[in-house]
Design an enzyme around this catalytic site. Structure first.
Site, PDB file in Angstrom:
ATOM      1  N   HIS A  73      53.599  57.743  46.155  1.00 64.62           N
ATOM      2  CA  HIS A  73      53.527  56.389  45.609  1.00 64.62           C
ATOM      3  C   HIS A  73      52.124  56.121  45.066  1.00 64.62           C
ATOM      4  O   HIS A  73      51.202  56.902  45.268  1.00 64.62           O
ATOM      5  CB  HIS A  73      53.869  55.345  46.678  1.00 64.62           C
TER       6      HIS A  73
ATOM      7  N   LYS B 258      49.901  51.289  47.735  1.00 64.74           N
ATOM      8  CA  LYS B 258      50.929  51.137  48.770  1.00 64.74           C
ATOM      9  C   LYS B 258      50.292  51.215  50.149  1.00 64.74           C
ATOM     10  O   LYS B 258      49.505  52.115  50.438  1.00 64.74           O
ATOM     11  CB  LYS B 258      52.018  52.190  48.610  1.00 64.74           C
TER      12      LYS B 258
END
Length: 270
Positions: free
Chosen positions: A158, A162
Site C-alpha cells: 500500500h 497507510k
C-alpha cells in the site's frame, strides 16, 4: 431499491472521502446528503462537490453529524477505528444504517461493533472491491485443493500513508485460508521474518508487507510447492473501486434488518 439512497460521508476531506463524494455524484441511485469533517478543519464550510472536483453540489461540509440528522439514510465511514466506533454509536441512537470500510479494529472494538449491529444494519468489510471479494472465494477453492501440501504466503503493498499493517484485506485473506484448512490464524500466522528462523513450518501462513509511494492496494496469496506455485493476485489502480463498492453496499444495507453484514452478502457470493 427503486429510489435514491441518501448518504453521508465522514472524513470527507481525506483521499478516500473525496473519492466517495465523486462516486456518489456519478451514481444515479445515490444522493449525497451530507459531508462531515472533524471540528476545526479548514474544509468546514466548503462545498463538498467543489472539494471533490465534480462541481458545486450545494452540500456544505459540516463538523458534526448532529447538523445532518434529517439529510441522509446511510453513513459511509472510511476513517479510523476510534472515530468509526463513535459514529456507529451515533447511528444506533439516530436509527441510521452504516457502511464501514475502516480497518485496524482491535478485538474489543469488534465486539462493540457486533453489539451495536444488533440495533441497526451495518455492512463492514476490509475491502469493498468486487474483485477482492471474488478473490476471497477463489482462495477458498485454492486452499481446499492445495492448502495441505503447499507453503502459503500473503504479500500486500500500500501507499506510504497507510497506518495499519498487515492490511485488513491481507488479514481477511489469511482468515479465509485458515478457516478453510481448519486452522486458527492467530496461532499459525507469521508476520515478517528476520535472522535465523530455521526451516519453514508448513502449517504456518506467512505475511509480508510493503509500504511505498502511492500504491493503492496490491495483494497476492502464494501456494508454493516443489516445482510449481499458484499465485492469486488483485491489484487496485484507483480508490474508485472501493468507493463504488461502498455505494453498492449503501443501496443494499438500507433494505436490511439490524445485523452485521459483509460484502460477500451484498454481492450474493456466499
Amino acid at each position: 431499491m427503486g429510489g435514491q439512497v441518501r448518504v453521508a460521508i465522514v472524513g470527507a476531506g481525506g483521499r478516500m472521502g473525496r473519492t466517495l463524494i465523486e462516486a456518489a455524484y456519478h451514481q444515479e441511485h445515490i444522493l449525497l446528503g451530507a459531508a462531515i469533517e472533524r471540528a476545526g478543519s479548514s474544509l468546514v464550510g466548503i462545498d463538498a462537490g467543489e472539494l471533490a472536483g465534480v462541481g458545486k453540489l450545494n452540500v456544505i461540509i459540516m463538523d458534526s453529524l448532529d447538523y445532518a440528522t434529517d439529510d441522509f439514510d446511510v453513513l459511509i465511514d472510511f476513517t479510523a477505528p476510534d472515530a468509526s466506533i463513535v459514529h456507529l454509536d451515533w447511528c444506533v441512537r439516530h436509527k441510521k444504517a452504516m457502511v464501514i470500510g475502516t480497518t485496524g479494529f482491535n478485538q474489543a472494538q469488534k465486539i462493540q461493533i457486533n453489539a451495536f449491529a444488533e440495533q441497526t444494519p451495518v455492512v463492514m468489510a476490509p475491502n469493498m472491491s468486487v474483485g477482492v471479494n471474488l478473490m476471497w472465494k477463489l482462495l477458498e477453492l485454492a486452499a481446499e485443493v492445495m492448502g495441505d501440501y503447499t507453503d502459503i504466503e500473503i504479500i500486500e503493498g500500500h501507499h506510504r500513508h497507510k497506518k495499519d499493517a498487515p492490511s485488513g484485506t491481507a488479514l481477511k485473506m489469511g482468515e479465509v485460508i485458515a478457516k478453510t484448512l481448519g486452522r486458527d490464524l492467530e496461532k499459525c500466522a507469521v508476520y515478517g521474518r528476520e535472522g535465523i528462523t530455521g526451516e519453514r513450518d508448513r502449517e504456518t501462513i506467512g505475511f509480508a508487507t510493503i509500504r511505498a509511494g502511492d500504491l493503492v492496494g496490491e495483494h497476492t496469496a502464494m501456494f508454493a510447492d516443489i516445482g510449481e506455485r499458484l499465485e492469486i493476485t488483485h491489484k487496485a489502480s484507483s480508490r474508485m473501486t472501493f468507493a463504488n463498492g461502498a455505494m453498492r453496499a449503501a443501496r443494499w444495507v438500507v433494505e436490511q434488518k439490524p445485523g452485521l453484514y459483509d460484502m460477500q452478502q451484498v454481492l450474493g457470493l456466499n
